[in-house]
Motif scaffolding. Structure first.
Motif, PDB file in Angstrom:
ATOM      1  N   GLY A  20     -15.018  36.871   5.816  1.00  0.00           N
ATOM      2  CA  GLY A  20     -15.155  35.439   5.589  1.00  0.00           C
ATOM      3  C   GLY A  20     -14.198  34.697   6.503  1.00  0.00           C
ATOM      4  O   GLY A  20     -14.172  34.910   7.711  1.00  0.00           O
ATOM      5  N   LYS A  21     -13.339  33.875   5.915  1.00  0.00           N
ATOM      6  CA  LYS A  21     -12.360  33.123   6.704  1.00  0.00           C
ATOM      7  C   LYS A  21     -11.030  33.851   6.835  1.00  0.00           C
ATOM      8  O   LYS A  21     -10.170  33.443   7.610  1.00  0.00           O
ATOM      9  N   GLU A  22     -10.871  34.930   6.070  1.00  0.00           N
ATOM     10  CA  GLU A  22      -9.590  35.627   6.037  1.00  0.00           C
ATOM     11  C   GLU A  22      -9.517  36.723   7.097  1.00  0.00           C
ATOM     12  O   GLU A  22     -10.494  37.430   7.344  1.00  0.00           O
ATOM     13  N   ILE A 129     -20.331  27.633  11.076  1.00  0.00           N
ATOM     14  CA  ILE A 129     -20.447  26.893   9.818  1.00  0.00           C
ATOM     15  C   ILE A 129     -21.674  27.353   9.047  1.00  0.00           C
ATOM     16  O   ILE A 129     -21.614  27.616   7.837  1.00  0.00           O
ATOM     17  N   PHE A 130     -22.797  27.488   9.747  1.00  0.00           N
ATOM     18  CA  PHE A 130     -24.020  27.886   9.049  1.00  0.00           C
ATOM     19  C   PHE A 130     -24.016  29.359   8.666  1.00  0.00           C
ATOM     20  O   PHE A 130     -24.691  29.754   7.715  1.00  0.00           O
ATOM     21  N   LYS A 131     -23.251  30.165   9.364  1.00  0.00           N
ATOM     22  CA  LYS A 131     -23.060  31.547   8.927  1.00  0.00           C
ATOM     23  C   LYS A 131     -22.337  31.570   7.573  1.00  0.00           C
ATOM     24  O   LYS A 131     -22.675  32.349   6.682  1.00  0.00           O
ATOM     25  N   LEU A 132     -21.323  30.715   7.425  1.00  0.00           N
ATOM     26  CA  LEU A 132     -20.600  30.625   6.156  1.00  0.00           C
ATOM     27  C   LEU A 132     -21.512  30.120   5.040  1.00  0.00           C
ATOM     28  O   LEU A 132     -21.470  30.620   3.905  1.00  0.00           O
ATOM     29  N   LEU A 308     -19.654  17.466  12.999  1.00  0.00           N
ATOM     30  CA  LEU A 308     -18.712  17.964  11.997  1.00  0.00           C
ATOM     31  C   LEU A 308     -17.840  19.065  12.589  1.00  0.00           C
ATOM     32  O   LEU A 308     -16.645  19.157  12.294  1.00  0.00           O
ATOM     33  N   SER A 309     -18.427  19.878  13.443  1.00  0.00           N
ATOM     34  CA  SER A 309     -17.670  20.941  14.104  1.00  0.00           C
ATOM     35  C   SER A 309     -16.542  20.360  14.953  1.00  0.00           C
ATOM     36  O   SER A 309     -15.421  20.882  14.968  1.00  0.00           O
ATOM     37  N   SER A 327     -22.788  20.785  -1.650  1.00  0.00           N
ATOM     38  CA  SER A 327     -22.352  22.190  -1.648  1.00  0.00           C
ATOM     39  C   SER A 327     -21.577  22.567  -0.383  1.00  0.00           C
ATOM     40  O   SER A 327     -20.582  23.300  -0.480  1.00  0.00           O
ATOM     41  N   PRO A 328     -21.963  22.087   0.820  1.00  0.00           N
ATOM     42  CA  PRO A 328     -21.145  22.415   1.996  1.00  0.00           C
ATOM     43  C   PRO A 328     -19.689  21.983   1.869  1.00  0.00           C
ATOM     44  O   PRO A 328     -18.789  22.660   2.365  1.00  0.00           O
ATOM     45  N   SER A 329     -19.430  20.863   1.189  1.00  0.00           N
ATOM     46  CA  SER A 329     -18.046  20.402   1.052  1.00  0.00           C
ATOM     47  C   SER A 329     -17.238  21.303   0.124  1.00  0.00           C
ATOM     48  O   SER A 329     -16.010  21.304   0.171  1.00  0.00           O
ATOM     49  N   ILE A 330     -17.918  22.075  -0.711  1.00  0.00           N
ATOM     50  CA  ILE A 330     -17.229  23.051  -1.563  1.00  0.00           C
ATOM     51  C   ILE A 330     -16.973  24.336  -0.779  1.00  0.00           C
ATOM     52  O   ILE A 330     -15.897  24.934  -0.857  1.00  0.00           O
ATOM     53  N   ILE A 331     -17.952  24.746   0.003  1.00  0.00           N
ATOM     54  CA  ILE A 331     -17.839  25.987   0.775  1.00  0.00           C
ATOM     55  C   ILE A 331     -16.853  25.831   1.924  1.00  0.00           C
ATOM     56  O   ILE A 331     -16.017  26.702   2.168  1.00  0.00           O
ATOM     57  N   LEU A 332     -16.947  24.707   2.633  1.00  0.00           N
ATOM     58  CA  LEU A 332     -16.042  24.437   3.754  1.00  0.00           C
ATOM     59  C   LEU A 332     -14.833  23.695   3.196  1.00  0.00           C
ATOM     60  O   LEU A 332     -14.831  22.483   3.081  1.00  0.00           O
ATOM     61  N   GLU A 333     -13.814  24.409   2.858  1.00  0.00           N
ATOM     62  CA  GLU A 333     -12.694  23.855   2.106  1.00  0.00           C
ATOM     63  C   GLU A 333     -11.938  22.766   2.860  1.00  0.00           C
ATOM     64  O   GLU A 333     -11.190  21.996   2.261  1.00  0.00           O
ATOM     65  N   GLU A 334     -12.127  22.704   4.180  1.00  0.00           N
ATOM     66  CA  GLU A 334     -11.383  21.721   4.974  1.00  0.00           C
ATOM     67  C   GLU A 334     -11.924  20.307   4.814  1.00  0.00           C
ATOM     68  O   GLU A 334     -11.308  19.351   5.283  1.00  0.00           O
TER      69      GLU A 334
END
Length: 343
Positions: A20-22, A129-132, A308-309, A327-334
């Motif tokens: 993921g992001k880690e 972003i869309f992969k996430l 957005l990128s 939902s994207p604003s929840i998944i993309l924590e930034e």
């Protein structure tokens, strides 16, 4: 989602394995041992894809990764950013701390930190972003196996969301088990009914299907209890929404300079009465606009057109309005979502 990020070089390569992001693991390998490393890590880590810096000859060195998707990203400034990342993990001490930032030299090679930068840069790219988002979609399906058999209703229509003005685009609306989700974009889908399981193996990150992916995510987040409301507010509520937005921004960030990406005349006019507002459009001086803005306000279209990128790369506050971004604003924590009057 697990992937390998690589920083190529003639003598050594930096690598970082992302979950993921880690960053799960990072390191440096000798260029002569690259092929053995790739074969080993591919088997051991079950990689979904590989990301490498866009450098001449880099992809040719990855021939052992056949049948694995390989993506490239811009390498500009990765060395500088890798050095900053190194010193954030190993703060300079003693006399080194007294030197100007540009004169500080790491005590060892930093190719692994460059690989981390490349991986993070991919995650901030439109494709990343869309992969996430795709991974979040698949995760919800895995956790709710019975939902695969549910019927998905898909339809598109125009929606007057700006009190008398119809934006150039369409709403795609999906319904799963009685839960609805929407996304606003410029692709119109034919009305159809399919099984959710038939969409799982569909390439949802392709440009045409990205709108469908976001609408599905919004519906599934509603289904799983992650959100309660995913539909647009009424036309006569736009002014109230705009006033609430002005109050919220003032309390959170003060009187900031705002860059707006998207077109909502009601909200923009309200913002202009309180803030210094610039519109991000084709006539903008993009470099100056991005540099001088304190807050980025984005509507759903910014997710699909790549803006957005660009905002994410600047590491400044991002506020996204409208049900597309719930939902994207929840998944993309930034980023922070804002749609208080959604239904």
């Amino acid at each position: 989602m697990k992937f390998l990020a690589l920083d190529s070089g003639s003598k050594k390569w930096g690598y970082a394995i992302f979950l993921g992001k880690e960053v799960k693991e990072k390191g440096i390998i000798d260029a002569s041992k690259l092929e053995d490393f790739l074969i080993r890590v591919r088997i051991a880590e079950n990689l979904d894809f590989v990301v490498v810096g866009r450098r001449k000859g880099a992809i040719e060195k990855l021939k052992s990764l056949d049948k694995v998707d390989i993506f490239t990203v811009d390498e500009m400034d990765t060395t500088i950013k890798a050095r900053d990342l190194y010193f954030s993990e190993f703060p300079p001490r003693g006399l080194l701390n007294l030197l100007p930032k540009g004169l500080r030299l790491p005590r060892r090679p930093i190719d692994d930190f460059a690989a981390v930068i490349i991986g993070r840069r991919f995650l901030e790219s439109p494709l990343g972003i869309f992969k996430l988002l795709e991974e979040a979609f698949l995760k919800i399906v895995r956790e709710n196996r019975n939902i695969e058999e549910e019927t998905v209703s898909i339809k598109s229509f125009s929606l007057d969301v700006c009190e008398g003005k119809v934006d150039d685009g369409y709403i795609i609306e999906v319904e799963i088990a009685g839960f609805k989700g929407r996304a606003f974009g410029n692709v119109r889908y034919k009305s159809t009914v399919v099984k959710l399981k038939d969409l799982i193996n569909k390439r949802l990150i392709s440009f045409k299907n990205r709108f469908l992916l976001v609408a599905l995510l919004n519906a599934l987040f509603c289904f799983s209890g992650g959100v309660e409301h995913t539909l647009h507010c009424e036309k006569n509520e736009r002014s109230v929404c705009a006033e609430n937005l002005v109050t919220m921004i003032t309390k959170t960030w003060g009187k900031v300079k705002i860059c707006v990406s998207g077109n909502d005349p009601v909200i923009i006019e309200k913002l202009k009465k309180r803030f210094n507002v610039s519109l991000f459009d084709s006539n903008s001086d993009e470099e100056s606009l991005l540099k001088n803005s304190d807050l980025f306000l984005a509507f759903g279209g910014s997710l699909f057109d790549g803006r957005l990128s660009k905002f994410l790369a600047l590491k400044r506050p991002i506020l996204c309005c409208g049900p597309t971004m719930i939902s994207p604003s929840i998944i993309l924590e930034e980023i922070q979502g804002y749609c208080p009057l959604s239904k």
